[in-house]
Motif scaffolding. Structure first.
Motif, mmCIF file in Angstrom:
data_model
loop_
_atom_site.group_PDB
_atom_site.id
_atom_site.type_symbol
_atom_site.label_atom_id
_atom_site.label_comp_id
_atom_site.label_asym_id
_atom_site.label_seq_id
_atom_site.Cartn_x
_atom_site.Cartn_y
_atom_site.Cartn_z
ATOM 1 N N ASN A 127 41.101 31.029 60.980
ATOM 2 C CA ASN A 127 39.756 31.074 60.741
ATOM 3 C C ASN A 127 39.978 31.605 59.567
ATOM 4 N N LYS A 128 39.177 32.088 58.765
ATOM 5 C CA LYS A 128 38.503 33.036 57.750
ATOM 6 C C LYS A 128 37.452 33.094 57.280
ATOM 7 N N ILE A 129 37.053 33.603 57.175
ATOM 8 C CA ILE A 129 35.227 34.231 57.511
ATOM 9 C C ILE A 129 35.305 34.886 56.163
ATOM 10 N N THR A 130 34.261 34.967 54.954
ATOM 11 C CA THR A 130 33.915 35.242 53.655
ATOM 12 C C THR A 130 32.442 35.621 53.678
ATOM 13 N N TRP A 131 32.163 36.935 53.148
ATOM 14 C CA TRP A 131 30.599 37.528 53.463
ATOM 15 C C TRP A 131 30.697 38.307 52.232
ATOM 16 N N GLN A 132 29.670 37.417 51.020
ATOM 17 C CA GLN A 132 29.800 37.943 49.299
ATOM 18 C C GLN A 132 27.933 38.062 49.214
ATOM 19 N N GLN A 133 28.103 39.272 48.750
ATOM 20 C CA GLN A 133 26.663 39.549 48.248
ATOM 21 C C GLN A 133 26.077 39.311 47.141
ATOM 22 N N ASN A 134 25.148 38.651 47.084
ATOM 23 C CA ASN A 134 25.023 37.795 46.069
ATOM 24 C C ASN A 134 24.497 38.506 44.867
ATOM 25 N N GLU A 135 23.582 38.060 43.784
ATOM 26 C CA GLU A 135 22.895 39.530 42.672
ATOM 27 C C GLU A 135 21.759 39.623 43.269
ATOM 28 N N ASP A 136 21.279 38.279 43.765
ATOM 29 C CA ASP A 136 19.863 38.383 44.201
ATOM 30 C C ASP A 136 19.568 39.693 45.598
ATOM 31 N N THR A 138 20.483 38.027 48.482
ATOM 32 C CA THR A 138 20.978 37.528 49.782
ATOM 33 C C THR A 138 22.823 37.496 49.847
ATOM 34 N N VAL A 139 23.142 37.492 51.030
ATOM 35 C CA VAL A 139 24.397 36.888 51.153
ATOM 36 C C VAL A 139 25.092 35.737 51.334
ATOM 37 N N ARG A 140 25.913 35.309 51.373
ATOM 38 C CA ARG A 140 26.771 33.681 51.373
ATOM 39 C C ARG A 140 27.497 34.127 52.331
#
Length: 167
Positions: A127-136, A138-140
């Motif tokens: 399993n690999k889970i990635t969180w990234q904050q976007n410029e706006d 929001t979080v993907r």
């Protein structure tokens, strides 16, 4: 002699304070995920869940409370930086019976946590889970799985966390 003892005391105190400040910085790396969110299927207007992410226990732990909007699915995670291993850990449990313990770190602005578990007949599941904050702001979040020890990955969840705005 007294001056030497006082000097050593101040040096040790400064060292402990500096060390604690660097650890405190690590505890804040995942704070971009804190908030109350509507969770959308990536790049759509389809809400799939709601998630409340909050700092608890002196801001040393991040707690997630998630529930789906289209089913009775619910889950909770506890996320913390572990200074002994210099890694982040997440412990997830949900009402489907899933338990997941993943570890990793912040890399290039992305929190990436993963694990590999042994299944029956010498098979593994990664399993690999990635969180990234976007410029706006929001979080993907992207959750991928591999059945071939990371050679290929299949995305099983791709969501956009958008802040809940009160009207």
């Amino acid at each position: 002699m007294l001056k030497q003892i006082i000097s050593i005391f101040f040096l040790l105190s400064f060292s402990l304070i500096s060390s604690q400040n660097s650890i405190d910085h690590k505890y804040a790396e995942f704070n971009f995920w804190i908030g109350e969110w509507n969770v959308y299927k990536h790049n759509t207007d389809t809400i799939v869940g709601k998630s409340k992410i909050e700092a608890i226990i002196d801001n040393k732990v991040i707690k997630e409370t998630y529930h789906a909007t289209t089913s009775k699915f619910k889950g909770t995670s506890l996320n913390k930086y572990n200074p002994r291993t210099n890694q982040w850990e997440q412990f997830w449990v949900d009402n489907s019976g899933l338990t997941l313990h993943i570890i990793g770190n912040l890399n290039d602005g992305k929190m990436i946590l993963e694990n590999t578990i042994n299944l029956q007949k010498n098979n593994t599941l990664s399993n690999k889970i990635t969180w990234q904050q976007n410029e706006d702001k929001t979080v993907r979040q992207i959750w991928s799985q591999s059945k071939d020890k990371g050679k290929t990955w299949k995305v099983i969840f791709d969501g956009d966390y958008k802040p809940i705005v009160d009207n």
